[in-house]
Structure formats: C-alpha cells, structure tokens
Design an enzyme around this catalytic site. Structure first.
Site, PDB file in Angstrom:
ATOM      1  N   CYS A  13      -8.576  27.355   6.753  1.00 49.60           N
ATOM      2  CA  CYS A  13      -8.924  28.171   5.618  1.00 49.60           C
ATOM      3  C   CYS A  13      -7.942  29.337   5.470  1.00 49.60           C
ATOM      4  O   CYS A  13      -7.754  30.147   6.763  1.00 49.60           O
ATOM      5  CB  CYS A  13     -10.230  28.737   5.637  1.00 49.60           C
ATOM      6  SG  CYS A  13     -11.747  27.586   5.745  1.00 49.60           S
ATOM      7  N   GLU A  40      -4.982  22.207   5.292  1.00 43.43           N
ATOM      8  CA  GLU A  40      -6.104  21.253   4.940  1.00 43.43           C
ATOM      9  C   GLU A  40      -6.548  21.177   3.521  1.00 43.43           C
ATOM     10  O   GLU A  40      -6.239  22.069   2.979  1.00 43.43           O
ATOM     11  CB  GLU A  40      -7.379  22.104   5.992  1.00 43.43           C
ATOM     12  CG  GLU A  40      -8.379  20.761   6.030  1.00 43.43           C
ATOM     13  CD  GLU A  40      -9.575  21.668   6.774  1.00 43.43           C
ATOM     14  OE1 GLU A  40      -9.533  22.045   7.914  1.00 43.43           O
ATOM     15  OE2 GLU A  40     -10.465  21.752   6.401  1.00 43.43           O
TER      16      GLU A  40
HETATM   17  N1  ACO Z   1      -3.119  34.037 -10.554  1.00 46.66           N
HETATM   18  C1  ACO Z   1      -1.775  33.353 -10.716  1.00 46.66           C
HETATM   19  N2  ACO Z   1      -1.075  33.263  -9.581  1.00 46.66           N
HETATM   20  C2  ACO Z   1      -1.230  33.794  -8.625  1.00 46.66           C
HETATM   21  C3  ACO Z   1      -2.713  34.341  -8.308  1.00 46.66           C
HETATM   22  C4  ACO Z   1      -3.371  34.375  -9.712  1.00 46.66           C
HETATM   23  N3  ACO Z   1      -4.703  34.795  -9.324  1.00 46.66           N
HETATM   24  N4  ACO Z   1      -2.892  34.505  -7.117  1.00 46.66           N
HETATM   25  C5  ACO Z   1      -1.621  34.311  -6.170  1.00 46.66           C
HETATM   26  N5  ACO Z   1      -0.737  33.716  -7.201  1.00 46.66           N
HETATM   27  C6  ACO Z   1       0.577  33.431  -7.052  1.00 46.66           C
HETATM   28  C7  ACO Z   1       1.456  34.475  -7.021  1.00 46.66           C
HETATM   29  O1  ACO Z   1       2.157  34.720  -8.209  1.00 46.66           O
HETATM   30  C8  ACO Z   1       2.617  34.319  -5.840  1.00 46.66           C
HETATM   31  O2  ACO Z   1       3.538  33.383  -6.507  1.00 46.66           O
HETATM   32  P1  ACO Z   1       5.022  34.051  -6.537  1.00 46.66           P
HETATM   33  O3  ACO Z   1       5.179  34.671  -5.425  1.00 46.66           O
HETATM   34  O4  ACO Z   1       5.911  32.840  -7.054  1.00 46.66           O
HETATM   35  O5  ACO Z   1       4.969  35.137  -7.789  1.00 46.66           O
HETATM   36  C9  ACO Z   1       1.861  33.259  -4.983  1.00 46.66           C
HETATM   37  O6  ACO Z   1       0.711  32.792  -5.687  1.00 46.66           O
HETATM   38  C10 ACO Z   1       1.539  33.877  -3.714  1.00 46.66           C
HETATM   39  O7  ACO Z   1       0.934  35.235  -4.031  1.00 46.66           O
HETATM   40  P2  ACO Z   1       0.338  36.035  -2.874  1.00 46.66           P
HETATM   41  O8  ACO Z   1       0.190  37.730  -3.474  1.00 46.66           O
HETATM   42  O9  ACO Z   1       1.234  36.125  -1.632  1.00 46.66           O
HETATM   43  O10 ACO Z   1      -0.970  35.709  -2.593  1.00 46.66           O
HETATM   44  P3  ACO Z   1      -2.426  36.472  -2.116  1.00 46.66           P
HETATM   45  O11 ACO Z   1      -2.088  37.567  -1.344  1.00 46.66           O
HETATM   46  O12 ACO Z   1      -3.120  36.837  -3.690  1.00 46.66           O
HETATM   47  O13 ACO Z   1      -3.193  35.338  -1.587  1.00 46.66           O
HETATM   48  C11 ACO Z   1      -4.786  33.446  -1.707  1.00 46.66           C
HETATM   49  C12 ACO Z   1      -3.218  33.688  -2.183  1.00 46.66           C
HETATM   50  C13 ACO Z   1      -4.819  33.550  -0.101  1.00 46.66           C
HETATM   51  C14 ACO Z   1      -4.737  31.859  -2.027  1.00 46.66           C
HETATM   52  C15 ACO Z   1      -5.785  33.976  -2.542  1.00 46.66           C
HETATM   53  O14 ACO Z   1      -5.733  33.959  -3.690  1.00 46.66           O
HETATM   54  C16 ACO Z   1      -7.294  33.765  -1.833  1.00 46.66           C
HETATM   55  O15 ACO Z   1      -7.787  34.346  -0.964  1.00 46.66           O
HETATM   56  N6  ACO Z   1      -7.941  33.281  -2.683  1.00 46.66           N
HETATM   57  C17 ACO Z   1      -9.621  32.937  -2.120  1.00 46.66           C
HETATM   58  C18 ACO Z   1      -9.479  31.821  -1.137  1.00 46.66           C
HETATM   59  C19 ACO Z   1      -8.674  30.668  -1.541  1.00 46.66           C
HETATM   60  O16 ACO Z   1      -8.685  30.076  -2.587  1.00 46.66           O
HETATM   61  N7  ACO Z   1      -7.935  30.214  -0.462  1.00 46.66           N
HETATM   62  C20 ACO Z   1      -7.145  29.147  -0.421  1.00 46.66           C
HETATM   63  C21 ACO Z   1      -7.904  27.811  -0.090  1.00 46.66           C
HETATM   64  S1  ACO Z   1      -7.060  26.324   0.404  1.00 46.66           S
HETATM   65  C22 ACO Z   1      -7.275  26.482   2.108  1.00 46.66           C
HETATM   66  O17 ACO Z   1      -7.965  27.288   2.504  1.00 46.66           O
HETATM   67  C23 ACO Z   1      -6.143  25.645   2.862  1.00 46.66           C
END
Ligand code: ACO
Ligand code: ZN
Length: 439
Positions: free
Chosen positions: A294, A328
């Site tokens: 996760c 995962e």
């Molecule tokens: N809308 C559009 N694009 C987004 C968004 C959003 N809300 N959030 C992130 N992105 C894109 C960014 O634009 C970026 O792409 P770019 O660098 O090409 O512009 C990329 O995703 C990464 O952005 P970060 O700022 O590095 O990501 P962030 O710190 O926001 O974390 C994460 C991403 C971990 C998925 C976060 O959204 C989160 O914690 N979400 C909730 C939990 C979740 O869904 N986790 C993933 C589950 S899958 C797994 O666990 C294996």
C-alpha cells in the site's frame, strides 16, 4: 405504531418509501449545481429532523460519497433497486409490498425501522448496524468486511488532526465507535496514537518523547528521510498507520496482522521534528514480487511530488535487492496515475540515456534489458511503452521509436522534478526473511 418514514420528514409517505437503499436517483452534489446519478447507500434522521441520504455517485470514486438532504434529490426520477434475480421492481409493486410488510409489523407491534430483513426488495433498516467496539486485533479487515459490508461503505470519521493539518477522510476506517461520533480525532503525528480531544493530545505529548517515526532511518538527504519500521517490532505504530491509511485507501485489504510487513515512512524535517508526509508498506516475503503493498501520501502533502519519491524509493530498494518489483494490484485511480507518471519518466529516461551512449550500432536494447535497468516487471514496461505509443511494427519486427517531441516533453517534465531519490544516501542492507524462520 407509525414508521419513522411517516414521521415529519417533510417527504410524502409514498416517496419516502421509495427512497430505499439501492434505489438510484439523480442527486445534486453538495456546494455544486451538478446533478449526478446516485445510489442511496443508507438513510438517517438528520439533526434538523429531516431525513438524510448517503449517496454514492455512480461512476465516481467513493471518496465523493456524501450525506445529502431530500431537496438534493430529484425524486421524480427514482429508479428502484433490482431484485436478486435482476428483475427491476416497479414502484407500485414495491409500495404494495412495503405496505403489506408494515401492516404485518404494525399488527405485531414493530415499526418498519426495526426490520432486519436484508432482501434487497424489502424495506431496509434505517438504523445502521452496530459498529465494532474497536479494531479487531488479528487477521485482515477483508474478513470483517463481509460482516460490516454495508457499514464499511459509509465514511465514519469526520476529521482527523495530525500535527498542523486537519484532514477529511475519504473512506471508512475501523476506529473505535466512540471516536467516530466526535467532530475530530486527534492523532499524535509521531507515534500515531489516536486521542479523543486536544487536551488528551496535550497530555499525551508530555509523555511521548518521539519526534520522528520509530524504526531505523535508512535514508536522509537534505530535509527528506525514510524510516524502516518492522510491523512485528512496532505493532502499535504499524496498526495505527494502517488505520490512518484506510481513511484514504478504499480497495485494499488492510492487515491488522502487521508482522509480515515492513513500513517505509517518508518524513520532512523542520525544527519541531521529522514529520510524516507519506509511506508505503512492503511484504517481507512476496511470492508475487510485489515491492509495494500500500502507498499513501497524506492528503495535506499530496500533489507535491512525494508519491513519486516514494515510488522511486521502492524501486531503489528493489535495485539493491537485485529484484524486479511491481506494486500490488489493483491500483487505485490515483495510484495508477502516479505509477503511470513514474513509469513513463523512468522508461523514457532509460531509453534516452541509452541512446546518448549506445553500446551497439545500430542501437539495440531489449525489453528484458530495460526491465533489468529499471527493476520493473515486464508487463509494466510493456504497458508503459504502449501507453506512450512507442512500439511500432517495422519491416517484420517490433521496434521502439522515440520522436524528438517526446524527448523534449520528457526533458521539460524532468526539469520540473527538483527533488529525486539519490541512491548514495541510502544506508540499507536487504534481509533474507526466508532464512529467519518467524519474522
Ligand atoms: N489528479 C490528477 N493527477 C494526480 C493526482 C490527482 N488528484 N494526484 C496525483 N496525480 C499525478 C500527478 O500529476 C503526478 O503526475 P506528474 O508528475 O506527471 O504531474 C503523479 O500523479 C504523482 O504525483 P505526486 O504528487 O508525486 O503524488 P502524491 O504525493 O499526490 O501521491 C498517491 C500519489 C500516493 C497515489 C496519493 O494520491 C494517495 O495517497 N492517494 C490515496 C491512497 C492511494 O490511492 N494509494 C494508491 C493505492 S495503490 C497501492 O497502494 C499499490
Ligand atoms: Zn505520541
């Protein structure tokens, strides 16, 4: 005895009886003028005596689900739930059935709000089922999810406060029920203990000497650190971390048995301590070669590049382990966006680096070589090449084509990423968990 639905909710009896769990009705999203097809997940009497409906917007992520009043529902367009054998129920048949049932119950002295019949074509219970007293101490949440299925669809925590940030949860997480009724749950940002009030947190802070996560600091560059925490040695911390993560993760199994996992917590340093910005968990032994179970960036730190840094770090660990890794599955919508972005940059970077100093002429780099360079699984490399539309069929074979436009775009995108993981600052040796007997 009158049912609750006939009792001063402002809705006509007929309509109130049709607004049952599973019914679909256009709903106006709070603070917007958007009418979106929604499904009624639950009902409750609101503070003002009016009925409230918990709406899931069809085709939208569940983090947008919310409680709305009936004036946010287009009651002229109600679609009743389907029966088990998928026959649509006509509103009249439904009303007749509910009325028949109420008559029987009234004769027996029960109101329909006490009905516990779970058939989808019966009037559903209005009172939500009993919440668990606290998180189960063993096993995974998925085992419990069946029992509390309807319940876990509804967000139960109002807000959390961690350090200087207040965050509104996206999904259900099994915090003790006593805390869920409070407007805010206070969380010690260092040991992650949850408390019911600001005063309790203040008292806790006098005793809590932590100013960083427990475990070993295995990476530090400038103000970014990563701590490795063993889910067996720091069980309380790991469980509390999982509880927080579940507030923002919907589709993942949440393990309370944290023994088989390691947790990598990323922090940002200031004069008050090392503050968590996000983390990922990883199985000590993964039969599927998953390098992330996760991953979460705390919402107050999202979209600042930390998710990407965490992903980059997870691949650095795979590199030191000499393994190919993959997250995962399934990925969440935001997880997929983040991985797509990381994979695209990583693949393009490797291709451009290779083209800058090719080892053969004409340049020839196989997909398997790309996998090894990036520690990425073959299916992730191929899906990324396809996503970037780089694979072409030419003179009887598949080739990778990089246009100048793609190279320019990539360079611009990398220019924006000021902070990267730097392998020189990692102090870590992988452990062979298979040789350790019990973790
Ligand atoms: N809308 C559009 N694009 C987004 C968004 C959003 N809300 N959030 C992130 N992105 C894109 C960014 O634009 C970026 O792409 P770019 O660098 O090409 O512009 C990329 O995703 C990464 O952005 P970060 O700022 O590095 O990501 P962030 O710190 O926001 O974390 C994460 C991403 C971990 C998925 C976060 O959204 C989160 O914690 N979400 C909730 C939990 C979740 O869904 N986790 C993933 C589950 S899958 C797994 O666990 C294996
Ligand atoms: Zn503490």
């Amino acid at each position: 005895m009158k049912s609750e639905l006939t009792n001063g909710t402002g809705l006509s009896n007929k309509i109130a009886l049709l607004l049952v769990e599973g019914a679909r009705v256009p709903a106006r999203k709070r603070n917007t003028d958007d009418w979106i097809e929604g499904e009624i997940v639950a009902k409750r009497p609101g503070d003002d005596g009016k009925q409230e409906f918990y709406i899931h917007y069809i085709d939208y992520n569940k983090r947008l689900d919310e409680w709305v009043h009936d004036d946010q529902l287009d009651i002229n367009k109600i679609k009743l739930p389907q029966t088990k054998n998928s026959r649509p129920v006509s509103p009249t048949a439904m009303l007749n059935k509910v009325n028949r049932k109420r008559k029987i119950e009234e004769t027996n002295g029960y109101s329909s709000s006490h009905s516990t019949n779970s058939d989808t074509d019966e009037a559903p219970p209005i009172v939500p089922p009993i919440m668990p007293a606290g998180p189960p101490s063993t096993g995974s949440l998925s085992q419990n999810q069946n029992t509390y299925d309807g319940l876990t669809r509804i967000k139960n925590v109002q807000q959390i406060e961690m350090g200087r940030a207040r965050m509104t949860p996206w999904y259900f997480s099994p915090y003790p029920q006593g805390l869920c009724n409070l407007p805010v749950i206070y969380i010690c940002e260092f040991c992650l203990k949850y408390l019911k009030s600001e005063n309790c947190l203040k008292r806790h802070k006098i005793k809590c000497k932590l100013y960083h996560p427990p475990g070993n600091e295995i990476y530090r560059k400038n103000n970014i650190s990563v701590f490795e925490i063993d889910g067996r040695k720091n069980k309380n911390y790991a469980q509390n971390l999982c509880l927080i993560a579940k507030l923002f993760l919907d589709h993942k199994t949440l393990y309370y048995d944290t023994d088989p996992f390691l947790f990598y917590v990323m922090t940002e340093y200031d004069q008050f301590g090392l503050h968590m910005v996000g983390y990922f968990s990883k199985e000590k032994e993964s039969s599927e070669d998953y390098n992330v179970a996760c991953i979460l960036t705390l919402p107050c730190h999202q979209k600042k590049g930390y998710g990407r840094l965490l992903i980059e770090f997870s691949y650095l660990l795979s590199q030191v382990e000499g393994k190919l890794g993959s997250p995962e599955k399934p990925l969440s919508d935001l997880g997929l966006l983040s991985y797509r972005s990381y994979w695209s940059n990583a693949v393009l970077e490797a291709l451009i680096q290779y083209l800058d100093s090719p080892t053969e002429s004409p340049p020839s780099l196989t997909i398997l070589e790309l996998c090894d360079r990036l520690c990425m699984k073959k299916e992730d490399v191929i899906s990324t090449l396809q996503h970037l539309n780089l694979i072409h069929y030419y003179k009887g074979q598949y080739i990778i084509c990089l246009s100048n436009e793609i190279i320019d775009q990539h360079r611009k995108s990398m220019f924006r990423r000021k902070v990267r993981i730097d392998d020189k600052y990692l102090q870590w040796q992988p452990k062979d968990w298979s040789k350790r007997g019990k973790w």
